[in-house]
Design a protein around this motif. Structure first.
Motif, PDB file in Angstrom:
ATOM      1  N   PHE A 176      53.319 -42.210  35.322  1.00 14.73           N
ATOM      2  CA  PHE A 176      54.832 -41.660  35.062  1.00 14.73           C
ATOM      3  C   PHE A 176      55.101 -42.140  33.288  1.00 14.73           C
ATOM      4  O   PHE A 176      55.151 -40.883  32.395  1.00 14.73           O
ATOM      5  CB  PHE A 176      55.685 -42.400  35.376  1.00 14.73           C
ATOM      6  N   ASP A 177      54.720 -43.523  32.929  1.00 13.86           N
ATOM      7  CA  ASP A 177      54.476 -43.801  31.437  1.00 13.86           C
ATOM      8  C   ASP A 177      53.740 -42.781  30.848  1.00 13.86           C
ATOM      9  O   ASP A 177      54.287 -42.250  29.093  1.00 13.86           O
ATOM     10  CB  ASP A 177      53.841 -45.469  31.107  1.00 13.86           C
ATOM     11  N   LEU A 178      52.261 -42.822  30.767  1.00 15.56           N
ATOM     12  CA  LEU A 178      51.774 -41.944  30.176  1.00 15.56           C
ATOM     13  C   LEU A 178      52.024 -40.261  30.241  1.00 15.56           C
ATOM     14  O   LEU A 178      51.898 -39.681  28.669  1.00 15.56           O
ATOM     15  CB  LEU A 178      50.043 -41.409  30.861  1.00 15.56           C
ATOM     16  N   LEU A 179      52.721 -39.740  31.122  1.00 12.70           N
ATOM     17  CA  LEU A 179      52.494 -38.557  31.520  1.00 12.70           C
ATOM     18  C   LEU A 179      54.044 -37.901  30.395  1.00 12.70           C
ATOM     19  O   LEU A 179      54.314 -37.407  29.636  1.00 12.70           O
ATOM     20  CB  LEU A 179      53.642 -38.236  32.433  1.00 12.70           C
ATOM     21  N   ASP A 180      55.100 -39.294  30.242  1.00 13.41           N
ATOM     22  CA  ASP A 180      56.840 -39.502  29.126  1.00 13.41           C
ATOM     23  C   ASP A 180      56.100 -38.804  27.677  1.00 13.41           C
ATOM     24  O   ASP A 180      56.306 -38.086  27.353  1.00 13.41           O
ATOM     25  CB  ASP A 180      56.770 -40.536  29.295  1.00 13.41           C
ATOM     26  N   ASN A 181      54.888 -39.544  27.586  1.00 12.91           N
ATOM     27  CA  ASN A 181      53.698 -38.959  26.163  1.00 12.91           C
ATOM     28  C   ASN A 181      53.209 -38.168  25.997  1.00 12.91           C
ATOM     29  O   ASN A 181      53.130 -38.621  24.268  1.00 12.91           O
ATOM     30  CB  ASN A 181      53.777 -41.163  25.825  1.00 12.91           C
ATOM     31  N   ALA A 182      52.310 -38.127  27.459  1.00 14.56           N
ATOM     32  CA  ALA A 182      51.364 -36.978  26.915  1.00 14.56           C
ATOM     33  C   ALA A 182      51.547 -35.824  27.970  1.00 14.56           C
ATOM     34  O   ALA A 182      50.574 -36.418  29.202  1.00 14.56           O
ATOM     35  CB  ALA A 182      49.875 -37.569  27.084  1.00 14.56           C
ATOM     36  N   PRO A 183      52.609 -35.191  27.986  1.00 17.05           N
ATOM     37  CA  PRO A 183      52.587 -34.348  29.330  1.00 17.05           C
ATOM     38  C   PRO A 183      51.177 -32.781  29.355  1.00 17.05           C
ATOM     39  O   PRO A 183      51.174 -32.895  30.704  1.00 17.05           O
ATOM     40  CB  PRO A 183      53.708 -33.433  28.628  1.00 17.05           C
ATOM     41  N   ASN A 184      50.393 -32.783  28.606  1.00 20.07           N
ATOM     42  CA  ASN A 184      49.214 -32.802  28.593  1.00 20.07           C
ATOM     43  C   ASN A 184      48.206 -33.012  30.203  1.00 20.07           C
ATOM     44  O   ASN A 184      46.837 -32.613  30.258  1.00 20.07           O
ATOM     45  CB  ASN A 184      48.626 -32.246  27.609  1.00 20.07           C
ATOM     46  N   MET A 185      48.951 -34.530  30.428  1.00 18.02           N
ATOM     47  CA  MET A 185      47.927 -35.536  30.476  1.00 18.02           C
ATOM     48  C   MET A 185      47.733 -35.198  32.244  1.00 18.02           C
ATOM     49  O   MET A 185      47.180 -35.603  33.130  1.00 18.02           O
ATOM     50  CB  MET A 185      47.751 -36.979  30.511  1.00 18.02           C
ATOM     51  N   MET A 186      48.850 -34.041  33.054  1.00 20.14           N
ATOM     52  CA  MET A 186      49.373 -34.135  34.512  1.00 20.14           C
ATOM     53  C   MET A 186      47.965 -33.417  35.012  1.00 20.14           C
ATOM     54  O   MET A 186      47.867 -34.528  36.046  1.00 20.14           O
ATOM     55  CB  MET A 186      50.200 -32.773  33.934  1.00 20.14           C
ATOM     56  N   ASN A 223      63.455 -33.842  33.695  1.00 20.51           N
ATOM     57  CA  ASN A 223      61.941 -33.573  33.509  1.00 20.51           C
ATOM     58  C   ASN A 223      61.427 -33.172  34.834  1.00 20.51           C
ATOM     59  O   ASN A 223      61.037 -33.427  35.668  1.00 20.51           O
ATOM     60  CB  ASN A 223      61.796 -35.375  33.622  1.00 20.51           C
ATOM     61  N   LYS A 224      60.880 -32.152  33.939  1.00 14.67           N
ATOM     62  CA  LYS A 224      60.423 -31.023  35.002  1.00 14.67           C
ATOM     63  C   LYS A 224      58.908 -31.500  35.480  1.00 14.67           C
ATOM     64  O   LYS A 224      57.864 -31.697  36.345  1.00 14.67           O
ATOM     65  CB  LYS A 224      59.828 -30.084  33.997  1.00 14.67           C
ATOM     66  N   GLN A 225      58.305 -32.756  34.837  1.00 11.56           N
ATOM     67  CA  GLN A 225      56.732 -33.172  35.298  1.00 11.56           C
ATOM     68  C   GLN A 225      56.929 -33.962  36.032  1.00 11.56           C
ATOM     69  O   GLN A 225      55.659 -33.799  37.439  1.00 11.56           O
ATOM     70  CB  GLN A 225      56.677 -34.155  33.474  1.00 11.56           C
ATOM     71  N   TYR A 226      57.926 -34.749  36.747  1.00  8.38           N
ATOM     72  CA  TYR A 226      58.571 -35.066  37.753  1.00  8.38           C
ATOM     73  C   TYR A 226      58.469 -34.593  38.763  1.00  8.38           C
ATOM     74  O   TYR A 226      58.126 -34.834  39.521  1.00  8.38           O
ATOM     75  CB  TYR A 226      59.217 -36.693  37.659  1.00  8.38           C
ATOM     76  N   VAL A 227      59.164 -33.471  38.443  1.00  9.65           N
ATOM     77  CA  VAL A 227      59.388 -32.572  39.500  1.00  9.65           C
ATOM     78  C   VAL A 227      58.685 -31.997  39.975  1.00  9.65           C
ATOM     79  O   VAL A 227      57.822 -31.978  41.589  1.00  9.65           O
ATOM     80  CB  VAL A 227      60.364 -32.169  39.525  1.00  9.65           C
ATOM     81  N   GLU A 228      57.558 -32.232  39.332  1.00 12.05           N
ATOM     82  CA  GLU A 228      56.324 -31.205  39.422  1.00 12.05           C
ATOM     83  C   GLU A 228      55.179 -32.090  40.449  1.00 12.05           C
ATOM     84  O   GLU A 228      54.486 -31.222  41.002  1.00 12.05           O
ATOM     85  CB  GLU A 228      55.421 -30.413  37.966  1.00 12.05           C
ATOM     86  N   MET A 229      55.213 -33.478  40.042  1.00 11.11           N
ATOM     87  CA  MET A 229      54.106 -34.545  40.669  1.00 11.11           C
ATOM     88  C   MET A 229      55.038 -34.380  42.095  1.00 11.11           C
ATOM     89  O   MET A 229      54.016 -34.096  42.744  1.00 11.11           O
ATOM     90  CB  MET A 229      54.660 -35.255  39.333  1.00 11.11           C
TER      91      MET A 229
END
Length: 606
Positions: A176-186, A223-229
């Motif tokens: 999660f911390d990685l995605l916070d700073n680098a969303p392209n790493m999803m 945060n869309k990243q978290y919902v996507e995960m």
């Protein structure tokens, strides 16, 4: 001369050292640690490198000569204080001697000595892992990260270590911390998690991941990243209902997504036969109206799911059938008849021919497909095959054969050509031309399509097992006639002929085939208890026959879907998995078995 003598002496010394090293390696690998220690002592005294040190240290440990090991580490540490892994070796000696307090003190002390040298850090963590202390390896990375003031350093290494010690929530926090700073790493994170989920059969892993995801989503709903995960994780677990909830959340909070998440869930749910979820997702997209970029795909998908449900739940109430037919007709009015709606047109033809008893309207639709100007060769040939099936259904045998031959000729080296060849061979079988049919079927047994090869093998065996000595094929001819009646949906006539075959002799190789066909007829007629009895009879009396696995999968589905007996269905799936491991139905049976078993253990050979 002096120089030559020096070279000769050096060569001899090098050769002697190589020989001694080979001896030392042999002694160590064969468990002769005392002799190995002697050799490595000599080697280390001449060349105090890291390799000789490690082998000598290990030899002392194997011999439980902890005092010698301690002195060895201390002497090397004095000369090489930057080799921090030596502290781990020293702490390991204290541990083996029973002095845990001193070992802990040594381990804690070395962490404070960490600098900015990444190779030194990796060397130290490897030493802690080798010593059986992954928790200290974690401490090393966390201390180094703090010192470097870079929160993204060692994310992969820490995630792997947290996985190893079973701290799955901490592992997720790293990602999660990685995605916070680098969303392209999803995508990279998902690949890593997919590997973990496939390799680890620990329920705590799933619970830990879910807990961490829920916590993050609740803390950061924007945060869309978290919902996507969370959506991705739900799909991995085949929790389609929850996945749909996440897709709707994404769609509601982030309108610009245009329903893409809903379409993704619908597609995956549909492929897993979770039809209720698929249709609800398509309905949610359709509510957005024609302006939605996915409106067309959702309309097509919704109708295709309805058609698949119909095929899975034969028979259907007449009212529901005509509602579906009218939905298709409305779709053609709205979307048109074109290359993008060809599959809908084919589905409609099937509905009209095989369910609504309107062969002419079905044929008209298939001819409409063939008249489309931009249709691909594959689409054209698939429509020809469907038209051939329809003509056979209507009793136009030779016209059907002509279409099959056309498709076979234009697709000689692919699956579509093999399918056409199989249909033509089966038509010859219906027409009592058994020898020619068998010749064609035997060629198809080598088809690249496993399904076609299996069907060809079964029909070929049916013919060869029932060829009578007088070559009249009397019983087989009657069976083929009944089989064709069943294909043409003349169910009562087919039943009477199959029943007549079963009564005409005390025994015959066809009787297992007859039992299976009669069971299928009873299922069509919704006489499920009778179908259950017939299938059970086949499984019991013909357990070693080629049709036993077909009967078992049908019996399992019947009990699961119609007789509301999940335990019996589960037992049938298990029997198929264990007794018929080469069956084409094993994967399907394994999937259903696991779903029905819930938390109970699976068969030992799965």
């Amino acid at each position: 001369m002096v120089f030559l003598a020096f070279l000769l002496c050096s060569f001899q010394l090098c050769h002697a050292q190589q020989t001694q090293e080979q001896m030392a390696s042999h002694y160590y690998s064969s468990g002769q640690f005392e002799q190995a220690a002697e050799c490595y002592e000599a080697l280390y005294s001449r060349a105090p490198n890291k390799f000789y040190y490690q082998m000598l240290y290990r030899s002392y440990i194997e011999l439980k000569q902890y005092k010698d090991a301690e002195h060895l580490v201390e002497r090397r540490l004095k000369k090489n204080p930057s080799e921090l892994y030596l502290y781990v070796d020293l702490g390991r000696v204290y541990e083996l001697r029973g002095d845990r307090r001193k070992a802990t003190k040594t381990y804690d002390a070395v962490i404070e000595k960490i600098g900015y040298n990444s190779s030194q850090i990796n060397e130290l963590t490897q030493a802690f892992e080798s010593a059986g202390h992954p928790e200290y390896a974690i401490k090393v990375y966390l201390f180094a990260r703090k010192k470097m003031k870079n929160p993204l350093t060692f994310v992969g290494e820490l995630a792997t270590l947290y996985e190893r010690v079973g701290n799955y929530e901490a592992m997720m926090q790293e990602y999660f911390d990685l995605l916070d700073n680098a969303p392209n790493m999803m995508n990279s994170v998902q690949i890593s998690l997919q590997r973990v989920l496939s390799e680890t059969a620990n329920p705590k892993l799933v619970d830990g991941l879910r807990s961490a995801l829920v916590q993050r989503v609740q803390q950061h709903p924007e945060n869309k990243q978290y919902v996507e995960m969370m959506l991705w994780f739900s799909l991995q677990q085949k929790d389609f209902q929850f996945a749909m909830v996440q897709a709707k959340a994404i769609d509601s909070r982030f309108p610009d997504s245009g329903g893409e998440s809903l379409m993704r869930v619908a597609s995956i749910a549909r492929s897993n036969e979770a039809y209720d979820v698929a249709q609800e997702c398509y309905a949610a997209v359709l509510k957005k109206g024609t302006e939605s970029p996915h409106y067309f795909s959702a309309k097509v998908g919704d109708l295709e799911v309805a058609f698949e449900r119909l095929n899975r739940n034969f028979p259907i109430e007449n009212k529901r059938l005509w509602q579906l037919i009218h939905s298709y007709e409305s779709a053609f009015d709205e979307l048109g008849k074109n290359v993008n709606t060809v599959q809908l047109m084919r589905n409609y033809a099937d509905l009209m021919a095989y369910y609504a008893d309107s062969v002419q309207r079905a044929a008209d639709m298939l001819y409409d497909i063939l008249d489309l100007p931009k249709i691909s060769p594959n689409q054209r040939d698939e429509a020809k095959l469907a038209l051939g099936d329809l003509l056979l259904f209507a009793g136009e045998v030779w016209d059907a054969s002509l279409l099959y031959m056309q498709v076979e000729k234009s697709n000689k080296n692919d699956v579509l050509g093999s399918l056409a060849k199989f249909k033509n061979a089966k038509l010859s079988y219906y027409n009592n031309d058994f020898l020619w049919a068998k010749t064609q079927l035997d060629v198809l047994r080598a088809s690249t399509s496993k399904l076609i090869a299996n069907d060809a093998m079964q029909l070929s065996l049916l013919i060869s097992d029932n060829m009578e000595e007088d070559s009249t094929f009397g019983m087989l001819s009657r069976y083929a006639e009944a089989d064709l009646l069943l294909y043409r949906n003349l169910v009562d006539s087919a039943w009477n002929l199959f029943d007549d075959i079963s009564r005409s002799a005390l025994s015959h190789p066809l009787f297992d085939e007859v039992l299976l066909q009669k069971a299928k007829i009873r299922i069509r007629q919704q006489r499920y208890a009778e179908a259950d009895t017939l299938l059970q009879q086949l499984v019991t009396q013909y357990s070693f026959d080629i049709l036993a696995d077909d009967a078992l999968i049908l019996l399992a589905q019947l009990n699961e879907e119609r007789l509301n007996n999940p335990q019996r269905a589960r037992d049938c799936y298990e029997k198929l998995i264990l007794d018929y491991p080469t069956s084409l139905y094993v994967e399907q049976a394994r999937k259903r078995y696991r779903l029905l078993s819930a938390d109970s253990p699976a068969p030992s050979n799965q």
